[in-house]
Design an enzyme around this catalytic site. Structure first.
Site, PDB file in Angstrom:
ATOM      1  N   ASP A  11       0.849  -1.187   0.000  1.00  0.00           N
ATOM      2  CA  ASP A  11       0.000   0.000   0.000  1.00  0.00           C
ATOM      3  C   ASP A  11       0.883   1.233   0.000  1.00  0.00           C
ATOM      4  O   ASP A  11       1.761   1.363   0.856  1.00  0.00           O
ATOM      5  CB  ASP A  11      -0.880   0.028   1.261  1.00  0.00           C
ATOM      6  N   ASP A 130     -13.948  -6.859  -4.653  1.00  0.00           N
ATOM      7  CA  ASP A 130     -14.066  -7.041  -3.210  1.00  0.00           C
ATOM      8  C   ASP A 130     -15.372  -7.778  -2.948  1.00  0.00           C
ATOM      9  O   ASP A 130     -16.451  -7.274  -3.280  1.00  0.00           O
ATOM     10  CB  ASP A 130     -14.061  -5.682  -2.494  1.00  0.00           C
TER      11      ASP A 130
END
Lengths: 252, 211
Positions: A11, A130
């Site tokens: 990230d 997701d």
């Protein structure tokens, strides 16, 4: 034989890797290039960079990060996060990314997948999904906006649609398993992998090397992604691969 | 000097960066004259065969590439760039290629004896050396990174220098005389990929010294 891929995910926020990375041997654990090199040396097959910058400046910095990683490393990598248009894709691919990953933007405007695929080729279009199990639906539901917003899409239907539109790969994250370190969502991964013709990356839930074996053997995943267990050194890419080999899973 | 052909389709950046990592002088160009003067040419490429051939034909670059191949100077097609070297592809309707190598480009069937195989063929697969060639000299069989949905089918086994195992045997390194192709991405294939590119550059150097 084609090998199963292990993919660490980083990230990146405003050009720096976030999520407390515990590498004492690194000079600067926040430097994406240094971490990328570290994972490359450990035998990572690919990398995913997720840009979680909220600002426009942060996004611009991401292009520089991509450029630098591509200059230094000879392994493929995907960039996701904040890619909403053909121009965004072009910027990342020109900077040296091999693939771009679309999530919310693809759900909001599915034709974006087709535009990207016809311009750059399906091989660089990753659609990230997701997924969260919905008992009422009796299946998994697609979420967007970083898992905050439920959509009307059922996961398998959406995965098939994404492939029809030009996705070359599916990055499938289980919201139910993510962060639990209890293993990948095998039923979900298997259902999607059997439903689509393109490779599927399992994500969410990796806690140990055995979980990767299950993702490949029972989940029929083509690749498996993990973040925290690698970042916090609970295991290493090297250890995972050694274990996979001992279990008869084909890895590089 | 290595010339990288810019016809609006390739991932020029990663190939250029690989040249930089190898410390090799290179230029990226769409200019036929300039490219014809290079000691060696690289034809990169991602995207569809039909679009790529249309661009090469429109710009006159296909003629230049054919002439260059005839000059005896080393040439390397990467990924789609390799497929373009062959006679024909079935991607988005039959399209004629550069026809510098014998064979045609067809889509993976996606299954073998009832077992499904994912398309694209994506990831690290192990090379198997079949025929001797200077392009693989000093190199041991190892893994390289592939991403493609179409592959080369050829009757002429001697042009296949290396292949790999998928639902079919996939030609991975091809070559005939001074014309070479790699179906995988050597610029994304770690140390082995870099060694293969180094060998290609060495061919150009040796030729320059000779002449």
């Amino acid at each position: 034989m084609l090998t199963k891929r292990i993919i660490p995910c980083l990230d990146v926020k405003e050009g720096r890797v976030v999520k407390g990375i515990q590498f004492v041997e690194l000079r600067d654990a926040g430097d994406p290039v240094e971490l990328a090199r570290f994972y490359d040396q450990q035998g990572a097959d690919e990398l995913v960079f997720l840009d979680i910058s909220a600002s426009h400046e942060g996004r611009k910095t991401m292009v520089e990060v991509v450029n630098e990683v591509a200059s230094e490393l000879a392994i493929p990598f995907t960039v996701g996060g904040g890619i909403n248009s053909l121009a965004d894709m072009k910027r990342m691919l020109r900077a040296g990314a091999d693939k771009v990953s679309l999530n919310t933007a693809a759900v909001l405007r599915p034709s974006l997948i087709t535009e990207g695929a016809s311009f750059f080729g399906a091989q660089c279009m990753v659609v990230a999904i997701d997924a969260k199990f919905d008992p009422e639906l009796g299946s998994w539901r697609v979420y967007t906006h970083g898992g905050r917003k439920a959509t009307d899409y059922e996961v398998i239907a959406w995965a098939k649609e994404a492939v029809r539109l030009g996705a070359g790969e599916i990055l499938l994250t289980s919201m139910d398993c993510d962060g639990e370190k209890d293993g990948f969502d095998l039923a979900l991964t298997r259902a999607v992998s059997e439903a689509v013709t393109v490779p599927v990356i399992a994500s969410g839930g990796a806690g140990n090397a055995a979980h990767f074996v299950a993702a490949f053997r029972d989940g029929l995943a083509d690749a498996a992604l993990a973040a925290s267990i690698f970042h916090y050194k609970e295991t290493s890419v090297e250890e995972v691969k050694t274990f996979l080999k001992s279990e008869g899973v084909n890895v590089r | 000097m290595i010339g990288i052909i810019d016809y609006g389709m390739g991932n020029l950046f990663s190939v250029s960066k690989a040249m930089e990592r190898l410390g090799v002088e290179y230029f990226v160009s769409e200019d036929r004259k300039e490219l014809a003067g290079a000691d060696a040419l690289i034809l990169p490429g991602v995207g569809s065969f039909k679009d790529a051939m249309e661009r090469l034909n429109e710009t006159g670059l296909s003629e230049m590439v054919k002439q260059y191949a005839g000059s005896g100077k080393p040439m390397l097609g990467i990924c789609l760039g390799m497929q373009l070297l062959f006679a024909q592809s079935e991607e988005n309707g039959l399209t004629d290629g550069l026809a510098l190598l014998p064979g045609k480009v067809i889509r993976f069937s996606g299954e073998k004896a009832g077992t499904p195989y994912k398309v694209p063929h994506m990831g690290w697969n192990r090379l198997r050396f079949i025929n001797k060639s200077p392009i693989i000299s000093g190199i041991s069989e190892d893994f390289v990174y592939f991403v493609h949905s179409y592959y080369v089918s050829t009757e002429e086994r001697k042009v296949v220098i290396a292949d790999c195992e998928y639902d079919v045997d996939v030609p991975a390194v091809v070559g005939k005389g001074n014309v070479y192709g790699m179906q995988f991405h050597p610029e994304k294939s770690g140390g082995l990929g870099m060694s293969l590119l180094q060998n290609f550059i060495q061919l150009a150097k040796e030729r320059t010294i000779q002449s």
